[in-house]
Motif scaffolding. Structure first.
Motif, PDB file in Angstrom:
ATOM      1  N   UNK A 202      31.828  28.594  25.606  1.00 15.49           N
ATOM      2  CA  UNK A 202      30.680  29.492  25.668  1.00 15.49           C
ATOM      3  C   UNK A 202      31.047  30.780  26.406  1.00 15.49           C
ATOM      4  N   UNK A 203      30.394  31.872  26.045  1.00 18.32           N
ATOM      5  CA  UNK A 203      30.660  33.167  26.686  1.00 18.32           C
ATOM      6  C   UNK A 203      29.709  33.458  27.846  1.00 18.32           C
ATOM      7  N   UNK A 204      28.440  33.099  27.687  1.00 17.29           N
ATOM      8  CA  UNK A 204      27.425  33.401  28.693  1.00 17.29           C
ATOM      9  C   UNK A 204      26.568  32.166  28.923  1.00 17.29           C
ATOM     10  N   UNK A 205      26.277  31.883  30.188  1.00 17.52           N
ATOM     11  CA  UNK A 205      25.340  30.818  30.545  1.00 17.52           C
ATOM     12  C   UNK A 205      24.132  31.456  31.223  1.00 17.52           C
ATOM     13  N   UNK A 227      40.802  28.194  26.154  1.00 13.95           N
ATOM     14  CA  UNK A 227      41.288  29.527  26.516  1.00 13.95           C
ATOM     15  C   UNK A 227      40.797  29.840  27.927  1.00 13.95           C
ATOM     16  N   UNK A 228      41.595  29.476  28.941  1.00 14.32           N
ATOM     17  CA  UNK A 228      41.162  29.613  30.330  1.00 14.32           C
ATOM     18  C   UNK A 228      40.909  31.062  30.734  1.00 14.32           C
ATOM     19  N   UNK A 229      41.614  32.017  30.093  1.00 19.41           N
ATOM     20  CA  UNK A 229      41.473  33.422  30.479  1.00 19.41           C
ATOM     21  C   UNK A 229      40.259  34.095  29.832  1.00 19.41           C
ATOM     22  N   UNK A 230      39.625  33.399  28.899  1.00 17.29           N
ATOM     23  CA  UNK A 230      38.433  33.971  28.254  1.00 17.29           C
ATOM     24  C   UNK A 230      37.259  33.881  29.223  1.00 17.29           C
ATOM     25  N   UNK A 231      36.645  35.002  29.592  1.00 19.56           N
ATOM     26  CA  UNK A 231      35.598  34.968  30.613  1.00 19.56           C
ATOM     27  C   UNK A 231      34.382  34.149  30.185  1.00 19.56           C
ATOM     28  N   UNK A 232      33.828  33.400  31.129  1.00 17.06           N
ATOM     29  CA  UNK A 232      32.523  32.793  30.961  1.00 17.06           C
ATOM     30  C   UNK A 232      31.657  33.351  32.078  1.00 17.06           C
ATOM     31  N   UNK A 233      30.596  34.027  31.695  1.00 18.65           N
ATOM     32  CA  UNK A 233      29.741  34.719  32.667  1.00 18.65           C
ATOM     33  C   UNK A 233      28.484  33.881  32.917  1.00 18.65           C
ATOM     34  N   UNK A 249      35.300  24.804  43.658  1.00 14.83           N
ATOM     35  CA  UNK A 249      36.277  25.894  43.718  1.00 14.83           C
ATOM     36  C   UNK A 249      37.290  25.794  42.586  1.00 14.83           C
ATOM     37  N   UNK A 250      37.562  24.577  42.122  1.00 13.04           N
ATOM     38  CA  UNK A 250      38.526  24.410  41.030  1.00 13.04           C
ATOM     39  C   UNK A 250      38.050  25.103  39.769  1.00 13.04           C
ATOM     40  N   UNK A 251      36.734  25.068  39.527  1.00 11.58           N
ATOM     41  CA  UNK A 251      36.211  25.739  38.338  1.00 11.58           C
ATOM     42  C   UNK A 251      36.417  27.240  38.424  1.00 11.58           C
ATOM     43  N   UNK A 252      36.279  27.789  39.625  1.00 13.96           N
ATOM     44  CA  UNK A 252      36.476  29.229  39.803  1.00 13.96           C
ATOM     45  C   UNK A 252      37.940  29.619  39.666  1.00 13.96           C
ATOM     46  N   UNK A 253      38.834  28.722  40.042  1.00 16.74           N
ATOM     47  CA  UNK A 253      40.265  29.044  39.980  1.00 16.74           C
ATOM     48  C   UNK A 253      40.874  28.728  38.624  1.00 16.74           C
ATOM     49  N   UNK A 256      38.297  31.726  33.934  1.00 18.22           N
ATOM     50  CA  UNK A 256      37.763  33.044  34.306  1.00 18.22           C
ATOM     51  C   UNK A 256      36.248  32.970  34.390  1.00 18.22           C
ATOM     52  N   UNK A 257      35.760  32.263  35.413  1.00 16.98           N
ATOM     53  CA  UNK A 257      34.330  32.057  35.620  1.00 16.98           C
ATOM     54  C   UNK A 257      33.782  33.137  36.545  1.00 16.98           C
ATOM     55  N   UNK A 258      32.770  33.854  36.058  1.00 10.32           N
ATOM     56  CA  UNK A 258      32.130  34.908  36.838  1.00 10.32           C
ATOM     57  C   UNK A 258      30.671  34.522  37.047  1.00 10.32           C
ATOM     58  N   UNK A 259      30.248  34.424  38.303  1.00 10.25           N
ATOM     59  CA  UNK A 259      28.883  34.019  38.628  1.00 10.25           C
ATOM     60  C   UNK A 259      28.126  35.216  39.195  1.00 10.25           C
ATOM     61  N   UNK A 260      27.000  35.554  38.546  1.00  8.45           N
ATOM     62  CA  UNK A 260      26.142  36.632  39.019  1.00  8.45           C
ATOM     63  C   UNK A 260      24.697  36.143  38.991  1.00  8.45           C
ATOM     64  N   UNK A 261      23.836  36.876  39.641  1.00  7.54           N
ATOM     65  CA  UNK A 261      22.415  36.574  39.607  1.00  7.54           C
ATOM     66  C   UNK A 261      21.667  37.663  38.870  1.00  7.54           C
ATOM     67  N   UNK A 262      20.499  37.322  38.382  1.00 11.92           N
ATOM     68  CA  UNK A 262      19.642  38.306  37.735  1.00 11.92           C
ATOM     69  C   UNK A 262      18.223  38.102  38.246  1.00 11.92           C
ATOM     70  N   UNK A 263      17.702  39.110  38.912  1.00 12.05           N
ATOM     71  CA  UNK A 263      16.367  39.000  39.476  1.00 12.05           C
ATOM     72  C   UNK A 263      16.018  40.246  40.254  1.00 12.05           C
TER      73      UNK A 263
END
Length: 316
Positions: A202-205, A227-233, A249-253, A256-263
């Protein structure tokens, strides 16, 4: 004027007299409130648990609505953080935080739908580098806003939409835009395996749950991703499963997992307001289904206890 007033956090508001408001700036007007939504965000405002809460009481809850301005225009408006919200006969609106609706627009569906639509629409348009054709996982897709998010992702061009939730509403998700569904009920290890199998690439969660389910889903996707280098946002929107999550932390390492908030706060007000006209047009066109139940202001205390699937709309 009559208003729903919170005098103690932890108790529902009661209808009582409240001072008639007055504008304090040239850009402000007093509007006659026609409809406003009882959203989860409003409940957290009223119980003092929202991260923007100042702790000030008494408080009139409500963050957005539809009203009639002094010039006769019908407007949808979003209020800043204030103790004078929308659940009153009148409220003060900054015209710069409002849009004009076509005359004849039914205020109920707009008041019901703008907030849940906004949660996923702004997340995709303003919090990630969104491209049509990308895949989206909605975590918490059987909730009110989560169900809407399926349709929003589809409307904004998602290639694949996966809905993860639980309960009898899971079977409704294909009709709301989901290509695949994941049942979140059952043994946690089995649930994680189902998420990993369905959403590994998946690309976006869009995450309305947070808490333990989010952490488990992150780990499951990381384990299965080819594809570990494919970003999942990963966009944190809600926290119905917990305000904190033990993010591995293993998931972040490992990927390419990027965690942001929206609000409120993470999205500039000008960006949010820029999205309102297109959202309102889609809602009035019937693009997104939000089941609304209008109730008069006089019944707001009783309505507060209603945790059903319909979005309650208060009619002052």
């Amino acid at each position: 004027m009559p208003a729903a007033v919170v005098t103690a956090f932890g108790r529902p508001p009661e209808v009582r007299p409240f001072p008639v408001p007055a504008p304090r700036a040239d850009t402000e007007v007093v509007v006659d409130v026609l409809a406003d939504g009882l959203h989860p965000r409003v409940r957290s405002q009223a119980d003092g648990s929202h991260y923007t809460s100042s702790g000030s009481l008494p408080l009139v809850p409500g963050i957005d609505g539809v009203g009639r301005a002094p010039d006769g225009t019908l407007r949808y408006f979003v209020l800043p953080e204030t103790t004078l919200g929308t659940m009153a006969r009148r409220t003060v609106v900054d015209l710069r935080r409002s849009i004009v609706l076509p005359e004849g627009t039914d205020p109920v569906p707009v008041a019901a739908a703008m907030n849940p639509v906004l949660s996923s629409w702004v997340a995709l348009r303003r919090r990630v580098a969104w491209r049509a054709g990308q895949s989206v996982l909605v975590l918490g897709a059987t909730g009110n806003a989560g169900r809407v998010a399926l349709g929003v992702a589809r409307r904004l061009g998602a290639g694949t939409v996966i809905g993860a939730g639980r309960g009898p509403r899971l079977e409704l998700l294909p009709g709301l835009g989901a290509d695949r569904t994941v049942d979140l009920a059952g043994d946690p290890a089995e649930v994680a395996d189902r998420i990993g199998a369905a959403a590994a690439e998946v690309d976006v969660v869009l995450d309305y749950l947070w808490g333990e389910p989010a952490a488990a889903a992150m780990a499951a996707i990381a384990r299965r991703r080819v594809d570990e280098a494919r970003p999942v946002r990963w966009v944190a929107i809600g926290s119905v499963a917990g305000s904190t999550a033990p993010v591995p932390s293993a998931a972040l390492r490992a990927v390419a997992l990027e965690v942001v908030g929206s609000g409120q706060g993470s999205v500039p007000t000008c960006d949010l307001l820029a999205e309102l006209p297109e959202m309102a047009a889609e809602i009035t066109a019937g693009t997104f289904r939000v089941d609304a139940r209008p109730v008069p202001l006089s019944e707001v205390t009783t309505a507060w206890a209603d945790r059903g699937t319909d979005r309650i709309v208060v009619m002052p």
